[in-house]
Design a protein around this motif. Structure first.
Motif, PDB file in Angstrom:
ATOM      1  N   PRO A  15       0.927  -1.195   0.000  1.00  0.00           N
ATOM      2  CA  PRO A  15       0.013   0.050  -0.076  1.00  0.00           C
ATOM      3  C   PRO A  15       0.812   1.399  -0.084  1.00  0.00           C
ATOM      4  O   PRO A  15       1.812   1.372   0.564  1.00  0.00           O
ATOM      5  N   VAL A  16       0.383   2.142  -0.659  1.00  0.00           N
ATOM      6  CA  VAL A  16       1.139   3.368  -0.865  1.00  0.00           C
ATOM      7  C   VAL A  16       0.678   4.482   0.410  1.00  0.00           C
ATOM      8  O   VAL A  16      -0.502   4.595   0.704  1.00  0.00           O
ATOM      9  N   VAL A  17       1.639   4.590   1.225  1.00  0.00           N
ATOM     10  CA  VAL A  17       1.278   5.519   2.061  1.00  0.00           C
ATOM     11  C   VAL A  17       1.516   7.146   1.801  1.00  0.00           C
ATOM     12  O   VAL A  17       2.619   7.742   1.236  1.00  0.00           O
ATOM     13  N   PRO A  18       0.668   8.016   1.932  1.00  0.00           N
ATOM     14  CA  PRO A  18       0.778   9.346   1.447  1.00  0.00           C
ATOM     15  C   PRO A  18       1.558  10.255   2.170  1.00  0.00           C
ATOM     16  O   PRO A  18       1.511   9.944   3.364  1.00  0.00           O
ATOM     17  N   GLU A  19       2.564  11.119   1.561  1.00  0.00           N
ATOM     18  CA  GLU A  19       3.257  11.861   2.358  1.00  0.00           C
ATOM     19  C   GLU A  19       2.411  13.106   2.997  1.00  0.00           C
ATOM     20  O   GLU A  19       1.345  13.492   2.439  1.00  0.00           O
ATOM     21  N   VAL A  20       2.874  13.625   4.192  1.00  0.00           N
ATOM     22  CA  VAL A  20       2.128  14.217   4.877  1.00  0.00           C
ATOM     23  C   VAL A  20       2.712  15.827   4.331  1.00  0.00           C
ATOM     24  O   VAL A  20       3.847  15.994   4.255  1.00  0.00           O
ATOM     25  N   ASP A  21       1.787  16.752   3.900  1.00  0.00           N
ATOM     26  CA  ASP A  21       2.125  17.901   3.756  1.00  0.00           C
ATOM     27  C   ASP A  21       2.372  19.055   4.669  1.00  0.00           C
ATOM     28  O   ASP A  21       1.304  19.446   5.302  1.00  0.00           O
ATOM     29  N   GLN A  22       3.649  19.114   5.127  1.00  0.00           N
ATOM     30  CA  GLN A  22       3.994  20.150   6.260  1.00  0.00           C
ATOM     31  C   GLN A  22       3.363  21.265   6.195  1.00  0.00           C
ATOM     32  O   GLN A  22       3.200  22.040   7.372  1.00  0.00           O
ATOM     33  N   SER A  23       3.324  21.793   4.996  1.00  0.00           N
ATOM     34  CA  SER A  23       2.974  23.350   4.875  1.00  0.00           C
ATOM     35  C   SER A  23       1.472  23.414   5.036  1.00  0.00           C
ATOM     36  O   SER A  23       1.154  24.700   5.409  1.00  0.00           O
ATOM     37  N   ALA A  24       0.789  22.535   5.235  1.00  0.00           N
ATOM     38  CA  ALA A  24      -0.841  22.694   5.477  1.00  0.00           C
ATOM     39  C   ALA A  24      -0.721  23.145   7.077  1.00  0.00           C
ATOM     40  O   ALA A  24      -2.062  23.614   7.354  1.00  0.00           O
ATOM     41  N   PHE A  25       0.120  22.733   8.030  1.00  0.00           N
ATOM     42  CA  PHE A  25       0.094  23.048   9.325  1.00  0.00           C
ATOM     43  C   PHE A  25       0.833  24.402   9.547  1.00  0.00           C
ATOM     44  O   PHE A  25       0.651  24.795  10.751  1.00  0.00           O
ATOM     45  N   ALA A  26       1.209  25.079   8.648  1.00  0.00           N
ATOM     46  CA  ALA A  26       1.801  26.291   8.900  1.00  0.00           C
ATOM     47  C   ALA A  26       0.825  27.482   9.110  1.00  0.00           C
ATOM     48  O   ALA A  26      -0.349  27.309   8.380  1.00  0.00           O
ATOM     49  N   PRO A  27       0.911  28.181  10.426  1.00  0.00           N
ATOM     50  CA  PRO A  27      -0.295  29.403  10.419  1.00  0.00           C
ATOM     51  C   PRO A  27      -0.444  30.237   9.345  1.00  0.00           C
ATOM     52  O   PRO A  27       0.674  30.814   8.618  1.00  0.00           O
ATOM     53  N   GLY A  28      -1.714  30.799   9.103  1.00  0.00           N
ATOM     54  CA  GLY A  28      -1.735  31.542   8.027  1.00  0.00           C
ATOM     55  C   GLY A  28      -1.676  32.855   8.212  1.00  0.00           C
ATOM     56  O   GLY A  28      -0.923  33.316   9.520  1.00  0.00           O
ATOM     57  N   ALA A  29      -1.625  33.952   7.238  1.00  0.00           N
ATOM     58  CA  ALA A  29      -1.290  35.356   7.632  1.00  0.00           C
ATOM     59  C   ALA A  29      -1.914  35.961   8.634  1.00  0.00           C
ATOM     60  O   ALA A  29      -1.564  36.818   9.335  1.00  0.00           O
ATOM     61  N   ARG A  30      -3.535  35.660   8.712  1.00  0.00           N
ATOM     62  CA  ARG A  30      -4.148  36.108   9.905  1.00  0.00           C
ATOM     63  C   ARG A  30      -3.707  35.784  11.141  1.00  0.00           C
ATOM     64  O   ARG A  30      -3.639  36.489  12.072  1.00  0.00           O
ATOM     65  N   ILE A  31      -3.390  34.485  11.272  1.00  0.00           N
ATOM     66  CA  ILE A  31      -2.867  34.033  12.612  1.00  0.00           C
ATOM     67  C   ILE A  31      -1.556  34.660  13.156  1.00  0.00           C
ATOM     68  O   ILE A  31      -1.361  35.073  14.116  1.00  0.00           O
ATOM     69  N   ARG A  32      -0.632  34.677  12.074  1.00  0.00           N
ATOM     70  CA  ARG A  32       0.548  35.342  12.136  1.00  0.00           C
ATOM     71  C   ARG A  32       0.393  36.802  12.709  1.00  0.00           C
ATOM     72  O   ARG A  32       1.122  37.393  13.539  1.00  0.00           O
ATOM     73  N   ALA A  33      -0.593  37.524  12.030  1.00  0.00           N
ATOM     74  CA  ALA A  33      -0.829  39.165  12.423  1.00  0.00           C
ATOM     75  C   ALA A  33      -1.236  38.914  13.882  1.00  0.00           C
ATOM     76  O   ALA A  33      -1.073  39.724  14.607  1.00  0.00           O
ATOM     77  N   LEU A  34      -2.253  37.952  14.386  1.00  0.00           N
ATOM     78  CA  LEU A  34      -2.511  38.055  15.558  1.00  0.00           C
ATOM     79  C   LEU A  34      -1.624  37.675  16.824  1.00  0.00           C
ATOM     80  O   LEU A  34      -1.548  38.065  17.902  1.00  0.00           O
ATOM     81  N   LEU A  35      -0.586  36.830  16.370  1.00  0.00           N
ATOM     82  CA  LEU A  35       0.517  36.616  16.981  1.00  0.00           C
ATOM     83  C   LEU A  35       1.407  37.693  17.185  1.00  0.00           C
ATOM     84  O   LEU A  35       1.945  37.989  18.506  1.00  0.00           O
ATOM     85  N   ARG A  36       1.798  38.449  16.282  1.00  0.00           N
ATOM     86  CA  ARG A  36       2.598  39.653  16.255  1.00  0.00           C
ATOM     87  C   ARG A  36       1.645  40.704  17.214  1.00  0.00           C
ATOM     88  O   ARG A  36       2.571  41.334  18.045  1.00  0.00           O
ATOM     89  N   GLY A  37       0.412  40.833  17.042  1.00  0.00           N
ATOM     90  CA  GLY A  37      -0.355  41.625  18.055  1.00  0.00           C
ATOM     91  C   GLY A  37      -0.049  41.160  19.340  1.00  0.00           C
ATOM     92  O   GLY A  37      -0.063  42.201  20.292  1.00  0.00           O
TER      93      GLY A  37
END
Length: 238
Positions: free
Chosen positions: A93-115
């Motif tokens: 069986p082929v095990v799909p690779e995990v896309d690590q970029s999917a877990f990175a916080p988006g622009a809105r969350i990064r702005a909240l963290l900077r705040g």
């Protein structure tokens, strides 16, 4: 000195039973009792209920198939057995690779963290904060209810602290423990009730105020000038 260990590769076949492949018997030193023997079976293939009679060492005894404990295999041994027993050319069986970029916080969350980081920096640079007990001590023993009433009515600034407990920025208190004059009018003029945003307005230099911090002008008695600047913020956001 008695014999320490004895290996038996053959055993006497009991009537009505099949011959086992191998049985190893060990004997402890200094005793001849039957229960002193430790039996290890690497591979025993006999019909259910059959008996295997070991040759006499110092008093014969019988070993039933139910007495033979299965060998415990290590993880590596089990893995090798699975590999060897697998059919050739069996598709894995082929095990799909995990896309690590999917877990990175988006622009809105990064702005909240900077705040949040900026707000904590404002608090740290302006002298930190006091908890409820410290405020009561500073204000000469006022009640907790009185402090909560001042916060509700806009006469005292509070921000959420550790474990979401209220903390009171030290910048709003004068040396005698009283609250800076004009704070209530300023809070009423600002277009926000967010404690961190209010603290940011108080401690950051404002170009409309000659690059002076509003809290410094309040302490200098320039209440009307600071209130006017606070109302200007509301007009800009409208």
């Amino acid at each position: 000195m008695t014999q320490a260990k004895k290996s038996i590769d053959s055993a006497t076949q009991a009537p009505g039973s099949e011959r086992p492949k191998r049985i190893i018997a060990k004997r402890r030193l200094g005793t001849g009792k039957t229960d002193a023997f430790e039996v290890i079976a690497e591979s025993v293939e006999v019909p259910k209920g059959a008996k295997v009679i070991l040759p006499k060492l110092s008093g014969g005894f019988e070993l039933k198939t139910s007495d033979v404990k299965p060998i415990k295999l290590s993880w590596a041994q089990k893995r090798r057995r699975r590999i060897h027993s697998a059919e050739p050319n069996t598709p894995q069986p082929v095990v799909p690779e995990v896309d690590q970029s999917a877990f990175a916080p988006g622009a809105r969350i990064r702005a909240l963290l900077r705040g949040v980081e900026r707000a904590q920096q404002d608090l740290r640079e302006s002298g930190g904060a006091l908890d409820l007990k410290q405020v009561r001590t500073l204000m000469r023993g006022v009640t907790r209810q009185n402090i909560e009433k001042r916060v509700r009515e806009g006469g005292l600034l509070a921000v959420p602290g550790p474990s979401n407990r209220r903390c009171y920025p030290a910048i709003q208190f004068l040396d005698d423990g009283s609250i800076v004059h004009g704070l209530k009018e300023l809070l009423a003029a600002l277009p926000t009730r967010n404690g961190w945003a209010i603290l940011n307005f108080l401690v950051r230099p404002d170009t409309r105020l000659g690059d002076k911090a509003p809290i410094d002008l309040l302490k200098a008695g320039e209440v009307a000038l600071v209130v006017e600047a606070a109302r200007g913020m509301g007009e800009q956001g409208a």
